[in-house]
Design an enzyme around this catalytic site. Structure first.
Site, mmCIF file in Angstrom:
data_model
loop_
_atom_site.group_PDB
_atom_site.id
_atom_site.type_symbol
_atom_site.label_atom_id
_atom_site.label_comp_id
_atom_site.label_asym_id
_atom_site.label_seq_id
_atom_site.Cartn_x
_atom_site.Cartn_y
_atom_site.Cartn_z
ATOM 1 N N THR A 391 28.831 25.115 38.847
ATOM 2 C CA THR A 391 29.770 24.724 39.867
ATOM 3 C C THR A 391 28.923 23.935 40.827
ATOM 4 O O THR A 391 27.705 23.924 40.708
ATOM 5 C CB THR A 391 30.320 26.022 40.494
ATOM 6 O OG1 THR A 391 31.032 26.694 39.479
ATOM 7 C CG2 THR A 391 31.202 25.791 41.688
ATOM 8 N N ASN A 411 33.834 25.397 35.743
ATOM 9 C CA ASN A 411 33.501 26.780 35.408
ATOM 10 C C ASN A 411 32.113 26.839 34.776
ATOM 11 O O ASN A 411 31.136 26.970 35.478
ATOM 12 C CB ASN A 411 34.560 27.442 34.533
ATOM 13 C CG ASN A 411 34.390 28.963 34.517
ATOM 14 O OD1 ASN A 411 33.731 29.512 35.394
ATOM 15 N ND2 ASN A 411 34.949 29.644 33.541
ATOM 16 N N SER A 463 35.623 32.735 42.739
ATOM 17 C CA SER A 463 34.615 33.271 43.672
ATOM 18 C C SER A 463 34.077 32.181 44.590
ATOM 19 O O SER A 463 33.220 32.458 45.436
ATOM 20 C CB SER A 463 33.432 33.858 42.899
ATOM 21 O OG SER A 463 33.853 34.908 42.080
ATOM 22 N N GLY A 484 29.181 31.506 39.987
ATOM 23 C CA GLY A 484 30.142 32.494 39.480
ATOM 24 C C GLY A 484 30.352 33.595 40.500
ATOM 25 O O GLY A 484 30.413 33.354 41.710
HETATM 26 O O1 DON Z 1 35.729 29.778 40.350
HETATM 27 C C1 DON Z 1 34.827 30.539 40.011
HETATM 28 O O2 DON Z 1 34.559 31.549 40.598
HETATM 29 C C2 DON Z 1 33.948 30.167 38.848
HETATM 30 N N1 DON Z 1 34.687 29.356 37.915
HETATM 31 C C3 DON Z 1 32.729 29.485 39.367
HETATM 32 C C4 DON Z 1 31.749 29.170 38.265
HETATM 33 C C5 DON Z 1 30.380 28.951 38.750
HETATM 34 O O3 DON Z 1 30.090 29.026 39.907
HETATM 35 C C6 DON Z 1 29.342 28.674 37.736
HETATM 36 N N2 DON Z 1 28.110 28.311 38.407
HETATM 37 N N3 DON Z 1 26.996 28.514 38.302
#
Ligand code: DON
Length: 579
Positions: A391, A411, A463, A484
Site C-alpha cells: 500500500t 492490497n 486498516s 496491512g
Molecule cells: O486496506 C487494507 O487494510 C489493506 N488492503 C492494506 C494492505 C497493505 O497495507 C499492504 N501493505 N504493505
C-alpha cells in the site's frame, strides 16, 4: 551552391532527425520541459528536509517532486496530492495505482475536514460465499490472485472528487504521470527486485504480456516505459471519469475479467461512486487527532488505543521499554478484538463508532489491565458496544496550512498480479480484505465476521489510517503508512513517539516497531527490536516473533517556527520534496 558530400549529408540528416526527435519529445512533454529539475532518468532520494512553504512526502522521489512542482505552479495541497498519487500509479506500480482504491483525508486551513472514501466495492455479482467451494472451504488463491480477487477500482473517481478542492486543471495534474509512462523512468533496485520476483505471476495471471514482463531480468537503472498505461491516462485526461469507468478502458477491464474468472462488469464500473465520510476525531494530550472512519478500522483503532494509554505516563516509561511495550500491546489487543467483531462498511453494518471512540469505553476496556503481565486473547473478547504488503501513503502540507493525507492500495504488492491487457495497469486483490468465511484469517491474519462479510456494493474493511493532527487549533502533522493490519499500530506508535517521546518526525518514523492484533496472540517485532526487551516480554508471558520490517511511514510536521519538516521512511525509496 556548395555540393554536399555524402558523409556531410548523412551527418546533417542525423542532426536533423535528432533535433526533430528532441523537439517532438519536448512538445510531447510539456510538464517535464517546464520543470527541468525533475529528471526521470536521474533522481535522488531525499529522506528528510524542512521547507519554508509547501512539502510532500511519498514512496517515490519523482512523485514527491511532481507534487511540490504543482504547488510552486500555484496549486494547493489537494493539487499536489492528486498529482503525486497519479504519478505513483506509474513510478511505484506495486502500490501506487489506478486499479485500486484508498482514502483521502484533509483539513483545510479554515478547519474544514474532508474524508473521501474511494475504497473498492464488491461487484454486483459478488456473494457471501463466492470464495468457498461446495463443502464451504476457502478456494486457494481465488480472493488473492487473478481478476477474481478484484473489487471495483475507486482511485480515479477518488482523485476526481478530490479535485473539487484543488486549484489547477485536472488535465495538468495527470500530465506528469502520462509523461513518466510514455517516455519512461529509471527504476530503483527495489523496484527491479519486485518486478523480477513477480514476473511469473504477471505472466500467469494476465491475459497478455505487459510492460512489466518484456525483459528477462530487470536491474536498477533500467528504464520502464508503459505505453498502454500512458494511453489510458490520456483517455482520463481527455474524458475525466468516463475515460476510466466507460469506453475503451472499461471494456479492457471487463475483457481481462473474463480471462481469470473476474466479477467486475461494465455496470459496476459505471455506477462506482466515492463516498464522503465524517472523519474520526479525538484528543490526546493537548493534541487533536483526525483520522479515517469506517470502512477503515484505522481511525477507530488509534482513537481507542491512544485513549487507553492516556492516563499513563508513557514519556516516563520511555521508548520501547518493557513497561511501555507491555502497556501499548495490551491496548492493541483490546482494540483489535473490537475490529474483528464490530467493524465493516457502515452502509451495510451498524458500526458502534460513537461508543468505540469514547473515552469512557477506552477506560472500561483497560480496567482488567495488569502491569507486567501478558494478557490473553482467549479472555479478551470484543467489548460490549451497541449501536481488512503493499500500500502506499503520501502526505502534503501547503503554504497556507492545508493538510492532506492519502493512503491508497492494490492490497498485495502488485495487487492480484493481473495487468489489464490494452490498458496497462494492475488490478487490486482487495476482495481478500473481506471476511471470506467467519473464523478464516485473510492475507494479514485478520479475522472478521458478519460485520465484514461480502455483499454486492459493500466496501471491504480496511486498516489504512491516513491521519492528521492539530496542536492548539493549528495544523501540525500529516502522517500514514502501508502495512496491512499493522497500519493502525504503526501510526499509533509514530504519534506516541512524537507526542510522548518528543522525537522528531524522522526519528519517530524510523524507530523500530511492534505489533499485536489480538489474534494471533503474538507480539510481532521488527528485526532490529532490542533483544533484552524481547526477552523481558517473554518472561512476562508473551509469545514473540521477529518479522522483517513494518510499512513505510511518511509524514510532515510543522515546527513552531512554521517550517514544514518532511520525512520519508528509511524502510523504502520514500522521498520528500518541497520549496
Ligand atoms: O486496506 C487494507 O487494510 C489493506 N488492503 C492494506 C494492505 C497493505 O497495507 C499492504 N501493505 N504493505
Amino acid at each position: 551552391m556548395k555540393k554536399m558530400t555524402p558523409s556531410l549529408t548523412f551527418l546533417r540528416t542525423i542532426v536533423l532527425v535528432f533535433v526533430l526527435v528532441l523537439t517532438g519529445k519536448l512538445m510531447a512533454q510539456p510538464f517535464l520541459k517546464a520543470h527541468p529539475h525533475i529528471n526521470p532518468y536521474q533522481y535522488e532520494i531525499v529522506k528528510e528536509k524542512s521547507f519554508d512553504n509547501g512539502a510532500v512526502t511519498s514512496a517515490h522521489p519523482l512523485a514527491s517532486m511532481v507534487g511540490a512542482a504543482m504547488m510552486q505552479d500555484g496549486g494547493n495541497a489537494f493539487d499536489a496530492a492528486i498529482a503525486t498519487q497519479l504519478s505513483l500509479a506509474v513510478v511505484f506500480p506495486g502500490a501506487g495505482n489506478i486499479g485500486g482504491g484508498g482514502f483521502m483525508l484533509a483539513r483545510k486551513v479554515n478547519g474544514e475536514l474532508i474524508g473521501i472514501d474511494y475504497r473498492e466495492a464488491a461487484p454486483a455479482k459478488a456473494s457471501r460465499d463466492m470464495y468457498l467451494d461446495e463443502p464451504g472451504n476457502p478456494i486457494e488463491g481465488k480472493s488473492t490472485r487473478g481478476a477474481s480477487a478484484s473489487g471495483i477500482p475507486g482511485s480515479i473517481a477518488g482523485m476526481i472528487s478530490t479535485h473539487a478542492y484543488a486549484k489547477l486543471a485536472f488535465a495538468k495534474l495527470i500530465e506528469p504521470a502520462i509523461e513518466f509512462a510514455e517516455f519512461g523512468y529509471v527504476i530503483s533496485e527495489r523496484e527491479a527486485k519486485g518486478l523480477n520476483a513477480d514476473r511469473e505471476n504477471f505472466l500467469k495471471f494476465s491475459s497478455a504480456p505487459s510492460a512489466f514482463t518484456k525483459k528477462e531480468v530487470w536491474k536498477a537503472g533500467d528504464t520502464l516505459i508503459q505505453p498502454e498505461l500512458a494511453a489510458t491516462l490520456k483517455r482520463i485526461q481527455a474524458k475525466g471519469l468516463a475515460g476510466f469507468y466507460e469506453g475503451p478502458t472499461a471494456e479492457y477491464i471487463v475483457k481481462e475479467m473474463q480471462h481469470s474468472g473476474g466479477y467486475v462488469g461494465l455496470e459496476d464500473l459505471k455506477n462506482y461512486k466515492p463516498k464522503f465520510r465524517k472523519p474520526i476525531e479525538f484528543d490526546y494530550r493537548d493534541h487533536h487527532v483526525i483520522s479515517f472512519a469506517p470502512p477503515s478500522s484505522g481511525g477507530i483503532l488509534i482513537a481507542q488505543m491512544m485513549q487507553m494509554i492516556a492516563p499513563f505516563n508513557v514519556e516516563k516509561m520511555g521508548l520501547n521499554t518493557l513497561a511501555s511495550v507491555n502497556l501499548m500491546v495490551e491496548s492493541q489487543r483490546r482494540a483489535y478484538a473490537d475490529r474483528a467483531e464490530h467493524m465493516g462498511d457502515p452502509d451495510y453494518w451498524k458500526v458502534p463508532t460513537k461508543t468505540l471512540i469514547s473515552n469512557s469505553y477506552a477506560q472500561a476496556r483497560m480496567s482488567d489491565y495488569k502491569e507486567g503481565v501478558a494478557g490473553s486473547s482467549k479472555l479478551t473478547t470484543a467489548g460490549q458496544a451497541h449501536e481488512s504488503e503493499q500500500t502506499t501513503h503520501l502526505s502534503v502540507i501547503d503554504k497556507e496550512g492545508n493538510m492532506v493525507a492519502i493512503t491508497t492500495t492494490l492490497n498485495d504488492t502488485y495487487g492480484n498480479k493481473t495487468i489489464v491487457a490494452g490498458a496497462g495497469f494492475l488490478l487490486n486483490n482487495e476482495m481478500d480484505d473481506f471476511s471470506i468465511k467467519p473464523g478464516v484469517p485473510n492475507m494479514y491474519g485478520a479475522l472478521g465476521g458478519e460485520a465484514n462479510s461480502i455483499q454486492p456494493g459493500k466496501r471491504m474493511l480496511s486498516s489504512m489510517t491516513p491521519t492528521l493532527v492539530t496542536l492548539k487549533g493549528k495544523p501540525y502533522i500529516s502522517i500514514g503508512t502501508p502495512g496491512g493490519t499493522t497500519i493502525p499500530n504503526q501510526v499509533y506508535e509514530g504519534l506516541v513517539n512524537i507526542i510522548d517521546h518528543k522525537m522528531t518526525i524522522k526519528q519517530a518514523i524510523d524507530a523500530t516497531r511492534f505489533h499485536h492484533q489480538w489474534i494471533p496472540d503474538v507480539v510481532a517485532l521488527e528485526s532490529d527490536f532490542p533483544e533484552d526487551i524481547e526477552t523481558g516480554l517473554k518472561n512476562m508471558g508473551y509469545k514473540t516473533i521477529k518479522r522483517g520490517k513494518f510499512g513505510r511511514m511518511d509524514g510532515i510536521l510543522i515546527s513552531s517556527d512554521g517550517k514544514r519538516m518532511a520525512a520519508g521512511d528509511k524502510r523504502g525509496d520514500d522521498s520528500v520534496a518541497g520549496y
